[in-house]
Design a protein around this motif. Sequence first.
Motif, PDB file in Angstrom:
ATOM      1  N   ARG A  87       0.812  -1.221   0.000  1.00 38.28           N
ATOM      2  CA  ARG A  87       0.000   0.000   0.000  1.00 38.28           C
ATOM      3  C   ARG A  87       0.841   1.264   0.000  1.00 38.28           C
ATOM      4  O   ARG A  87       0.355   2.345  -0.363  1.00 38.28           O
ATOM      5  CB  ARG A  87      -0.932   0.014   1.215  1.00 38.28           C
ATOM      6  N   TRP A  88       2.118   1.165   0.391  1.00 38.00           N
ATOM      7  CA  TRP A  88       2.977   2.341   0.487  1.00 38.00           C
ATOM      8  C   TRP A  88       3.852   2.529  -0.754  1.00 38.00           C
ATOM      9  O   TRP A  88       4.688   3.439  -0.785  1.00 38.00           O
ATOM     10  CB  TRP A  88       3.865   2.239   1.738  1.00 38.00           C
ATOM     11  N   PHE A 144       6.021   9.583   8.024  1.00 34.17           N
ATOM     12  CA  PHE A 144       6.121   8.285   7.361  1.00 34.17           C
ATOM     13  C   PHE A 144       7.576   7.806   7.341  1.00 34.17           C
ATOM     14  O   PHE A 144       7.876   6.655   7.665  1.00 34.17           O
ATOM     15  CB  PHE A 144       5.575   8.399   5.940  1.00 34.17           C
ATOM     16  N   CYS A 145       8.492   8.703   6.964  1.00 31.36           N
ATOM     17  CA  CYS A 145       9.912   8.337   6.912  1.00 31.36           C
ATOM     18  C   CYS A 145      10.444   7.971   8.297  1.00 31.36           C
ATOM     19  O   CYS A 145      11.241   7.042   8.444  1.00 31.36           O
ATOM     20  CB  CYS A 145      10.726   9.482   6.315  1.00 31.36           C
ATOM     21  N   ALA A 146       9.996   8.704   9.299  1.00 25.98           N
ATOM     22  CA  ALA A 146      10.416   8.402  10.669  1.00 25.98           C
ATOM     23  C   ALA A 146       9.934   7.016  11.084  1.00 25.98           C
ATOM     24  O   ALA A 146      10.679   6.240  11.699  1.00 25.98           O
ATOM     25  CB  ALA A 146       9.887   9.465  11.626  1.00 25.98           C
ATOM     26  N   ALA A 147       8.692   6.688  10.725  1.00 24.05           N
ATOM     27  CA  ALA A 147       8.131   5.383  11.089  1.00 24.05           C
ATOM     28  C   ALA A 147       8.816   4.254  10.329  1.00 24.05           C
ATOM     29  O   ALA A 147       8.980   3.148  10.858  1.00 24.05           O
ATOM     30  CB  ALA A 147       6.627   5.367  10.808  1.00 24.05           C
ATOM     31  N   LEU A 148       9.241   4.532   9.099  1.00 26.70           N
ATOM     32  CA  LEU A 148       9.920   3.494   8.327  1.00 26.70           C
ATOM     33  C   LEU A 148      11.244   3.113   8.980  1.00 26.70           C
ATOM     34  O   LEU A 148      11.650   1.952   8.961  1.00 26.70           O
ATOM     35  CB  LEU A 148      10.140   3.993   6.895  1.00 26.70           C
ATOM     36  N   ASP A 167      -0.475   5.356  11.169  1.00 25.51           N
ATOM     37  CA  ASP A 167      -0.898   4.378  10.170  1.00 25.51           C
ATOM     38  C   ASP A 167       0.108   3.256   9.942  1.00 25.51           C
ATOM     39  O   ASP A 167      -0.015   2.496   8.973  1.00 25.51           O
ATOM     40  CB  ASP A 167      -1.165   5.086   8.836  1.00 25.51           C
ATOM     41  N   ALA A 168       1.110   3.146  10.794  1.00 27.53           N
ATOM     42  CA  ALA A 168       2.089   2.067  10.635  1.00 27.53           C
ATOM     43  C   ALA A 168       1.385   0.708  10.677  1.00 27.53           C
ATOM     44  O   ALA A 168       0.509   0.480  11.508  1.00 27.53           O
ATOM     45  CB  ALA A 168       3.144   2.162  11.734  1.00 27.53           C
ATOM     46  N   LEU A 177       4.090  -1.585   6.082  1.00 28.10           N
ATOM     47  CA  LEU A 177       5.224  -0.707   6.355  1.00 28.10           C
ATOM     48  C   LEU A 177       6.439  -1.541   6.771  1.00 28.10           C
ATOM     49  O   LEU A 177       7.570  -1.273   6.333  1.00 28.10           O
ATOM     50  CB  LEU A 177       4.881   0.304   7.442  1.00 28.10           C
ATOM     51  N   ALA A 178       6.215  -2.554   7.581  1.00 35.74           N
ATOM     52  CA  ALA A 178       7.304  -3.445   7.994  1.00 35.74           C
ATOM     53  C   ALA A 178       7.866  -4.202   6.795  1.00 35.74           C
ATOM     54  O   ALA A 178       9.087  -4.360   6.652  1.00 35.74           O
ATOM     55  CB  ALA A 178       6.809  -4.422   9.052  1.00 35.74           C
ATOM     56  N   ARG A 179       6.970  -4.665   5.899  1.00 41.88           N
ATOM     57  CA  ARG A 179       7.432  -5.364   4.694  1.00 41.88           C
ATOM     58  C   ARG A 179       8.184  -4.417   3.763  1.00 41.88           C
ATOM     59  O   ARG A 179       9.152  -4.812   3.115  1.00 41.88           O
ATOM     60  CB  ARG A 179       6.237  -6.004   3.975  1.00 41.88           C
ATOM     61  N   LEU A 180       7.742  -3.162   3.708  1.00 40.56           N
ATOM     62  CA  LEU A 180       8.434  -2.182   2.885  1.00 40.56           C
ATOM     63  C   LEU A 180       9.840  -1.940   3.425  1.00 40.56           C
ATOM     64  O   LEU A 180      10.800  -1.828   2.645  1.00 40.56           O
ATOM     65  CB  LEU A 180       7.653  -0.867   2.863  1.00 40.56           C
ATOM     66  N   ARG A 181       9.985  -1.875   4.725  1.00 37.89           N
ATOM     67  CA  ARG A 181      11.303  -1.690   5.338  1.00 37.89           C
ATOM     68  C   ARG A 181      12.230  -2.836   4.914  1.00 37.89           C
ATOM     69  O   ARG A 181      13.379  -2.609   4.505  1.00 37.89           O
ATOM     70  CB  ARG A 181      11.176  -1.645   6.850  1.00 37.89           C
ATOM     71  N   GLU A 182      11.743  -4.067   4.972  1.00 38.48           N
ATOM     72  CA  GLU A 182      12.550  -5.219   4.582  1.00 38.48           C
ATOM     73  C   GLU A 182      12.925  -5.153   3.108  1.00 38.48           C
ATOM     74  O   GLU A 182      14.059  -5.469   2.717  1.00 38.48           O
ATOM     75  CB  GLU A 182      11.773  -6.508   4.858  1.00 38.48           C
ATOM     76  N   ARG A 183      11.985  -4.713   2.274  1.00 41.80           N
ATOM     77  CA  ARG A 183      12.237  -4.638   0.832  1.00 41.80           C
ATOM     78  C   ARG A 183      13.312  -3.612   0.506  1.00 41.80           C
ATOM     79  O   ARG A 183      14.206  -3.865  -0.308  1.00 41.80           O
ATOM     80  CB  ARG A 183      10.946  -4.296   0.086  1.00 41.80           C
ATOM     81  N   ILE A 184      13.254  -2.458   1.136  1.00 36.35           N
ATOM     82  CA  ILE A 184      14.236  -1.406   0.863  1.00 36.35           C
ATOM     83  C   ILE A 184      15.619  -1.842   1.315  1.00 36.35           C
ATOM     84  O   ILE A 184      16.614  -1.626   0.613  1.00 36.35           O
ATOM     85  CB  ILE A 184      13.822  -0.087   1.541  1.00 36.35           C
TER      86      ILE A 184
END
Length: 238
Positions: free
Chosen positions: A78-79, A112-116, A134-135, A139-146
Amino acid sequence: MEPPGYATPMTQMPHIPKEASAAQAIELLSAAGWREVGIGDWSWVLADPEDRLAARVTPFDPAYLLHAKAALEGKPNRWLPRVEAILPLSGDGHVVLMERLWPADEEAAAAFCAALGIRNESGYQLRTDLAFPDADDDLARLRERILALSAEGARRYRLWGGSDVRPGNVMADASGRLKLVDPVFLRGLSVLEAIQAGERELLADFTLQQLQAFLTIPPFKPGPETDEVRAKLAALYA
């Protein structure tokens, strides 16, 4: 066969041959009614007449290509922007067709960037004092992907930069939902410095054609300075 979402009855999407340059792709899009809505360090962005799709056109940007392929081929998140297709161009350029996005609220983008929670490696100091209600699991999966993309880039390129998560790389869709658009980067300034200094070993991850395409991204305006860099590149590979 056109990929899903490549064109719709409401969207005039021209055929862009893979032999086309980035400049020719922009000409074809403009002739079909697409208009420029942004220019970055590596690309030009055009929107279709109905503001449904955007086309990010670049002569060369391996970092963004890694990100776009992950968004196209991986699980939806979603992000992240919805990527419809990646069209190859000459010189290792490409056009990424994606959903149309707009500037995001700066405070929301910073939160958003802070939460990432990923350190920026391009020199931007992220704020850490903002709450982001909205975390979620995406968002957790996006962190892993980046983090995975950044590690892959570091394995591939000597002049890899790393994470470029910052508010300026966060946009919003038509409903206002935040989207991270450009999370990793190659050190373009270091590529330029290596060409100017004749450090061919640092450039070994790229072909001459790719480096020639690099010298046509937006910062390289026509003129004596760019001509001088092109001459140094040609001499380096003579």
